[in-house]
Structures are given as C-alpha cells and as structure tokens.
Scaffold this motif. Structure first.
Motif, PDB file in Angstrom:
ATOM      1  N   SER A  66       0.804  -1.222   0.000  1.00  0.00           N
ATOM      2  CA  SER A  66       0.000   0.000   0.000  1.00  0.00           C
ATOM      3  C   SER A  66       0.837   1.272   0.000  1.00  0.00           C
ATOM      4  N   SER A  67       2.157   1.135   0.065  1.00  0.00           N
ATOM      5  CA  SER A  67       3.049   2.286   0.220  1.00  0.00           C
ATOM      6  C   SER A  67       3.904   2.509  -1.017  1.00  0.00           C
ATOM      7  N   PRO A  68       4.308   3.746  -1.287  1.00  0.00           N
ATOM      8  CA  PRO A  68       5.200   4.005  -2.424  1.00  0.00           C
ATOM      9  C   PRO A  68       6.588   3.430  -2.180  1.00  0.00           C
ATOM     10  N   LEU A  69       7.307   3.198  -3.267  1.00  0.00           N
ATOM     11  CA  LEU A  69       8.619   2.552  -3.178  1.00  0.00           C
ATOM     12  C   LEU A  69       9.579   3.288  -2.254  1.00  0.00           C
ATOM     13  N   PHE A  70       9.593   4.620  -2.306  1.00  0.00           N
ATOM     14  CA  PHE A  70      10.591   5.352  -1.519  1.00  0.00           C
ATOM     15  C   PHE A  70      10.414   5.139  -0.022  1.00  0.00           C
ATOM     16  N   ARG A  71       9.196   4.774   0.407  1.00  0.00           N
ATOM     17  CA  ARG A  71       8.977   4.500   1.828  1.00  0.00           C
ATOM     18  C   ARG A  71       9.634   3.188   2.246  1.00  0.00           C
ATOM     19  N   GLY A  72       9.980   2.370   1.262  1.00  0.00           N
ATOM     20  CA  GLY A  72      10.580   1.080   1.558  1.00  0.00           C
ATOM     21  C   GLY A  72      12.082   1.106   1.720  1.00  0.00           C
ATOM     22  N   MET A  73      12.721   2.251   1.532  1.00  0.00           N
ATOM     23  CA  MET A  73      14.168   2.305   1.749  1.00  0.00           C
ATOM     24  C   MET A  73      14.466   1.852   3.181  1.00  0.00           C
ATOM     25  N   PRO A  74      15.354   0.882   3.384  1.00  0.00           N
ATOM     26  CA  PRO A  74      15.602   0.359   4.727  1.00  0.00           C
ATOM     27  C   PRO A  74      16.021   1.415   5.743  1.00  0.00           C
ATOM     28  N   SER A  75      16.556   2.535   5.260  1.00  0.00           N
ATOM     29  CA  SER A  75      16.949   3.608   6.172  1.00  0.00           C
ATOM     30  C   SER A  75      15.765   4.465   6.599  1.00  0.00           C
ATOM     31  N   ALA A  76      14.606   4.322   5.943  1.00  0.00           N
ATOM     32  CA  ALA A  76      13.450   5.176   6.227  1.00  0.00           C
ATOM     33  C   ALA A  76      12.854   4.859   7.598  1.00  0.00           C
ATOM     34  N   TYR A  77      12.220   5.879   8.173  1.00  0.00           N
ATOM     35  CA  TYR A  77      11.678   5.756   9.536  1.00  0.00           C
ATOM     36  C   TYR A  77      10.160   5.696   9.514  1.00  0.00           C
ATOM     37  N   ASN A  78       9.603   4.847  10.367  1.00  0.00           N
ATOM     38  CA  ASN A  78       8.166   4.801  10.607  1.00  0.00           C
ATOM     39  C   ASN A  78       7.949   4.168  11.974  1.00  0.00           C
ATOM     40  N   ASP A  79       6.853   4.502  12.622  1.00  0.00           N
ATOM     41  CA  ASP A  79       6.523   3.848  13.882  1.00  0.00           C
ATOM     42  C   ASP A  79       5.021   3.833  14.072  1.00  0.00           C
ATOM     43  N   ALA A  80       4.568   3.095  15.089  1.00  0.00           N
ATOM     44  CA  ALA A  80       3.137   2.969  15.347  1.00  0.00           C
ATOM     45  C   ALA A  80       2.922   2.531  16.786  1.00  0.00           C
ATOM     46  N   ASP A  81       1.687   2.712  17.264  1.00  0.00           N
ATOM     47  CA  ASP A  81       1.324   2.244  18.598  1.00  0.00           C
ATOM     48  C   ASP A  81       1.361   0.724  18.654  1.00  0.00           C
TER      49      ASP A  81
END
Length: 311
Positions: free
Chosen positions: A273-288
């Motif tokens: 569901s996400s664009p390719l650039f969000r998949g860069m292993p260095s990219a940051y994301n978090d969630a509850d």
C-alpha cells in the motif's frame, strides 16, 4: 539457492521435471509412493504434501546441482499466472545463502555476520553483533501453527478463525506489536531491532535498497507495482537482500523491537500500500503497539547461541 515457502503439486512436478526423473524414480528418492506424487501433481496448487514430505522436498532441492535448480526456477516461472523474474539471489556469495532451519517454528533463517554496516541516510558506521533472521516474513501458515499450539487469538480477518488455504504463504497481517511479540516468544525468538533489520536488508556497504541503488519497482510489492494486496513471501526472488532475505521492501510493514516513545515501536520495509521510496531500509516509521492493519506483519530473529542450543 531458490527456496519454496510451501510445496504444492505445482512445485513438486517442477522439481521432478527439473531432475528429469520418472514418477517412480522421484517417489523412491522422496520416500513416498508414486501414487502419492501423481496425486499431488494432478491436484496442482490444491495439493499440499504433509510436513514430512515438505521437509524431504526442501532437502532434495537443497542438494540438487546448479543445473537442476536452474531448470526448476525456469519451470516455475513459466507456470506462474503473474509474470515475475525468478532468479537466484543476486548477492555477495560470501554472505548470502547461509541458511539454517530453526527447530521451534521450522522457518528458514539467514545468517547475518557481526560487524560494521553503514546505517541511516547519512551512512553512519554502526556495529551489529551476529544474528539470524527469518528468510521470509511470518506467514499465515506459520501463525496458524502458533495459534494451534497456544490457543492465541486469531487475526480478526480470518473467517471463523481460519485462514483461507490460498493465503497460507502470504504474510500474516492485522497483528499488533504485542501479537508479534507473543509469536516470537513462542518460537524462542525475538523481533529484530531497527538496526538489525536494516543491516539484514542493506548489507554492509550502505546500498539504498536490498538489491542496490536503483529504485526498481519490479523487485518488490509496493504501490507502484499495482498488485494492491499481499503476495506469497517467496515471490520476489530478484529483490532479495545481500544475505538472501526476501521482502525487505514491500509486501507488509514489519514490526521491530525498537521503541520510539512510550507504547510505540519502529516499523520497517513498507508495504503493498506504500510508495517505493517509503521502503528504503533507512526510512523511519513507527506505530502504537496495539495497532493492527491489513498491511502490517513481522519476521523474527535469533542469536547464534539460540541456534546452537536448539540444534
């Protein structure tokens, strides 16, 4: 070496034809009746051999020579309804392909040697000790075994508490960080830290993606691929990491053990569901830690001492 998440009649026939064996020869080698092999092949993808036969097929493929493995990949590729590039992992032969099968949950794991890797967008040198990581994301079939063994609650999208057979080799989704941690504890493993996950995805040299620096959409299941749902965890053979790990970009977001703030944890890898650039292993994301979504799953790690103590 090509890996098969779950053998069906399709893969069984492909291996027999690749080995250029008759039904009788193949069945004898596998330790089953030729009638059983014929039944699997006739049922094609609807046939699922027993776990002992699955393990025997794994062993036969692992011990096959390069020519047989090459023919196997070619036959599987031709049989697929959705075209994809199916090749041997494109990786450093020193690091890639060092696989072990973890005894508790039966999953294949890849060794990631200890040492420095270039982490983050800035390529900062970071030391990470040796560990092993699941080659594939935790599948619905994996999670079903955990549920059967523990009585743990099933994902809410499973009909009547059961996952459809057609989704067995897809990553389990709608699992919270707490659910993923419960599975890891049952399997005598743990969730990877964000640094462990990133090293397993990028290797040591700071490549942007697992396969290199080019943003190649065909190597993963992301928004631009337009699949719009999860795919089998062994599908994208050409997108493996330098250690032979699959789906480190796309398919589903993966929970890590690294906390960000109270009750929140890092996620890595992006999803269909996400664009390719969000998949860069260095990219940051978090969630509850209670978040459950249809594009979020996980994989586990184990330390060398866990591998040796359970062998």
């Amino acid at each position: 070496m090509p890996l098969v998440t779950q053998w069906t009649g399709v893969e069984t026939r492909a291996l027999r034809e690749a080995a250029r064996m008759t039904l009788a020869e193949f069945a004898h080698k596998l330790g089953v009746s030729d009638r059983a092999v014929a039944k699997w092949e006739a049922a094609q993808s609807d046939a699922t051999p027993r776990m002992v036969s699955q393990a025997a097929l794994d062993t036969m493929l692992a011990r096959a020579d390069a020519d047989v493995r090459g023919r196997f990949v070619g036959i599987i590729t031709a049989a697929q309804t959705v075209p994809q590039q199916l090749v041997e992992p494109d990786a450093d032969p020193v690091d890639a392909g060092e696989y072990v099968r973890f005894p508790t949950d039966g999953k294949m794991m890849a060794r990631v040697p200890g040492g420095i890797f270039l982490a983050g967008e800035a390529g900062e040198p970071v030391w990470v000790d040796e560990f092993y990581i699941d080659v594939f994301e935790t599948t619905n079939a994996d999670y079903a075994r955990f549920v059967a063994a523990t009585g743990y609650q099933t994902p809410r999208h499973w009909d009547d508490g059961r996952c459809p057979r057609s989704m067995y080799d897809h990553p389990v989704v709608e699992v919270s960080w707490k659910d993923a941690t419960a599975y890891a504890q049952w399997a005598d493993k743990s969730l990877p830290s964000a640094e462990q996950w990133e090293k397993a995805a990028r290797g040591t040299s700071g490549a942007v993606y697992p396969w290199g620096d080019r943003p190649t959409v065909a190597k993963c299941n992301v928004r631009e691929t337009r699949v719009e749902q999860t795919t089998p965890v062994s599908r994208y053979h050409s997108g493996v990491s330098p250690y032979g790990v699959y789906d480190m970009v796309g398919n589903v977001w993966e929970w890590c053990s690294t906390p960000t703030t109270l009750g929140r944890y890092e996620l890595k890898g992006s999803a269909f569901s996400s664009p390719l650039f969000r998949g860069m292993p260095s990219a940051y994301n978090d969630a509850d830690d209670f978040m459950q979504d249809d594009d979020t799953g996980f994989r586990c790690i184990a330390l060398p001492e866990q591998i040796s103590s359970l062998a």
